[in-house]
Design a protein around this motif. Sequence first.
Motif, short mmCIF file in Angstrom:
data_model
loop_
_atom_site.label_atom_id
_atom_site.label_comp_id
_atom_site.label_asym_id
_atom_site.label_seq_id
_atom_site.Cartn_x
_atom_site.Cartn_y
_atom_site.Cartn_z
N THR A 113 0.88 -0.90 0.05
CA THR A 113 0.04 0.23 -0.05
C THR A 113 0.79 1.18 -0.01
O THR A 113 1.66 1.36 0.79
CB THR A 113 -1.05 0.01 1.24
OG1 THR A 113 -1.51 -1.19 1.18
CG2 THR A 113 -1.85 1.10 1.21
N ASP A 131 -3.28 -0.16 -3.48
CA ASP A 131 -4.07 -0.63 -2.41
C ASP A 131 -3.99 -1.81 -2.24
O ASP A 131 -4.64 -2.86 -3.11
CB ASP A 131 -5.51 -0.17 -2.78
CG ASP A 131 -6.55 -0.35 -1.90
OD1 ASP A 131 -6.10 -0.80 -0.98
OD2 ASP A 131 -7.73 -0.19 -2.34
N GLU A 132 -3.44 -2.45 -1.35
CA GLU A 132 -2.91 -3.93 -0.75
C GLU A 132 -2.77 -4.49 -2.12
O GLU A 132 -3.43 -5.77 -2.49
CB GLU A 132 -4.38 -4.46 -0.33
CG GLU A 132 -4.80 -3.61 0.78
CD GLU A 132 -4.89 -4.36 2.33
OE1 GLU A 132 -5.44 -5.54 1.99
OE2 GLU A 132 -4.58 -3.76 3.35
N ARG A 171 -4.83 -1.03 -7.86
CA ARG A 171 -5.44 -2.47 -7.15
C ARG A 171 -5.12 -3.48 -8.56
O ARG A 171 -5.12 -3.22 -9.63
CB ARG A 171 -6.83 -2.80 -6.69
CG ARG A 171 -7.48 -1.60 -6.19
CD ARG A 171 -8.64 -1.92 -5.72
NE ARG A 171 -8.78 -3.13 -4.83
CZ ARG A 171 -9.29 -3.09 -3.49
NH1 ARG A 171 -10.15 -1.81 -3.06
NH2 ARG A 171 -9.50 -4.06 -2.83
#
Lengths: 251, 379
Positions: free
Chosen positions: A13, A23-24, A227
């Motif tokens: 992240t 994001d992750e 993502r």
Amino acid sequence: MSDAPALAVRGATKRFGAVLALDEVDVVAQHGEVLAVLGDNGAGKSTLINCISGVHRLDAGLIEVEGEEVSMSSPAVARAAGIETVYQDLALFDNLDATANLFAGREQAVPAWLPRGMRWMRRSEMNRASAERLRRLQISLPDRASSVGMMSGGQRQAVAVARSAAFASRIVILDEPTAALGLRESRQVLDLILRLRSEGCAVIVISHAMDHVMEIADRAVVMRRGRVVGEEVPRPENRSRLVSLIVGGES
Amino acid sequence: MPDIEAMHHHRHRGAVEETQSPSGHGSDLAQEVEAMRIQDPDRADEGLLRLKALGALLVLLRLGPVLILGVLVVIMANLSPVFATTQNLGNVLAQTAVIAILAIGQLLVILTRGIDLSVGSSLALSAVVGATVFGSSDGGALTVLAMLGTGAAVGAVNGLVLVYGRLPHPFIITLATLSIARGLALGISGGQPIRGMPDVVSTIGGDSATWLAAWLPNSTFLVAGVAVVTTVFLTRIVWGRWIYAVGGNPDGARRLGIPRSAVLISVYVCSGLLAGVAAIVTSGRLNAGSPTFGDLAELDAIAAVVIGGASFLGGRGHVGHALVGAFMIGVIRNGMNLLNIEAYLQLIVIGVVIVIAVESDVLRGRLESRFRVLQAAAS
């Protein structure tokens, strides 16, 4: 070679102010595989690459090299861990020859007890090693002694790739390796990437050129808005699905 | 990427003709030559011929300064019966020694894309400090150390302020130290030359190598020594390689772990140190330390590097360039003096030579990129 993947990024992240750039994100690259990272502009590809190569630091998540966590605090740390990055601008020295470029910043020199900068360069050994390296990668240069500034775009790209692969590196990241090249030169660089793979490197390629991805990548992960939104084995029949993943039509 | 669609076919050469050429003039030309080769082998030979002609022209351009120096010497020797005498050759060597030493220091700086405007003033400050130290201590070695240390200290200020002051370019800081060092020299000396130098200084700067040839100045050996040491440093030692790397691609050097800041500081320290060495030569010849020494010498040094054939854009050049340039200036000045040509014309001639030299460097760059394109097409 251990069973652990060459590179594993877990839960990565990264935030720039209000923008969540990563994001992750989970990405794994195996030895002897070419992994393509696809995505539109702003999808987070460059941020991911910069975090892996130590230019940026992750806010959360971790990066493992062959199963061991490495804190990527600087490009030097990443290089020491066996991660080499070929930046889009190549970071070549136009005024130096291919050998000097290959060894830039890690010249072979003696004696070991002197500070690195004060040592006497072993020029013939470096020449021999670079000739051997270029031969193994089947890179032919018009004249190894002429400066890199005199070489064509493809030859320059080849020198940059050879440099990244020259030092027992385990992971090679290439940012848009064919974007600036003509047809024949792209061909040479693609062949070079395949040769890196056959030497057991994990190769990560960022590219917008779908045909190139289809041809060389064993797997492709698609990123959108920070993502990972999908993973495919790139084949002509799922090309349209990859494209729609990239632009975000259906998923 | 308009050209990507053709990727899979292009293993067959013929397909190249049908594809659109990618953007960029370079590739256009490459494809043009490629297409030529396919359509007509004779035309392709013509392309190869052009490549060879271009290569020869490039070699000629690189050798240019040496050839011009040779031609200058031949012309002067023919115009003036005095020029080619050993006595006059000794004069030229003695007069050129200071420019040559400063030019070698300037070369190191220019290799990193920099410039050092302070060397003339550093020379004066070193000479004045040396004379003052000698006046109060009478020590030869101490005087020499003081002169070298003063030069190196001015250089260290230049380098440290450039790097840690995050200046975009060394022009301003070295302009500032040009002023400051000259001011200090005037202040310390009270504006007057200080007489007296230790034997070691006057031997190095003023005497001849009588054991070898009465006309050969000792300073020539000093120049040769500095030239050899610097050449070895630049071509054999890792640090020298890093100087070229920083000049070729400063940001790339940083990303590859080359200590860019330390390299930059070091070249200014070396340039200052060599200003101290030049101060020894000047003070030795005149047996004094004067605040007016080295006036405009920085411009001679920069001119020497550029007309000698090193690139003002950094990364390209070696000690030979600095020496050839220094001797070109020396021969032009000496020859025109012998021919009784007025001083203002010398200034104009040297100015014109600088323009020619810089223009040929630009031309070399353009020809090299053209050469690259043709070579890519021919390979």
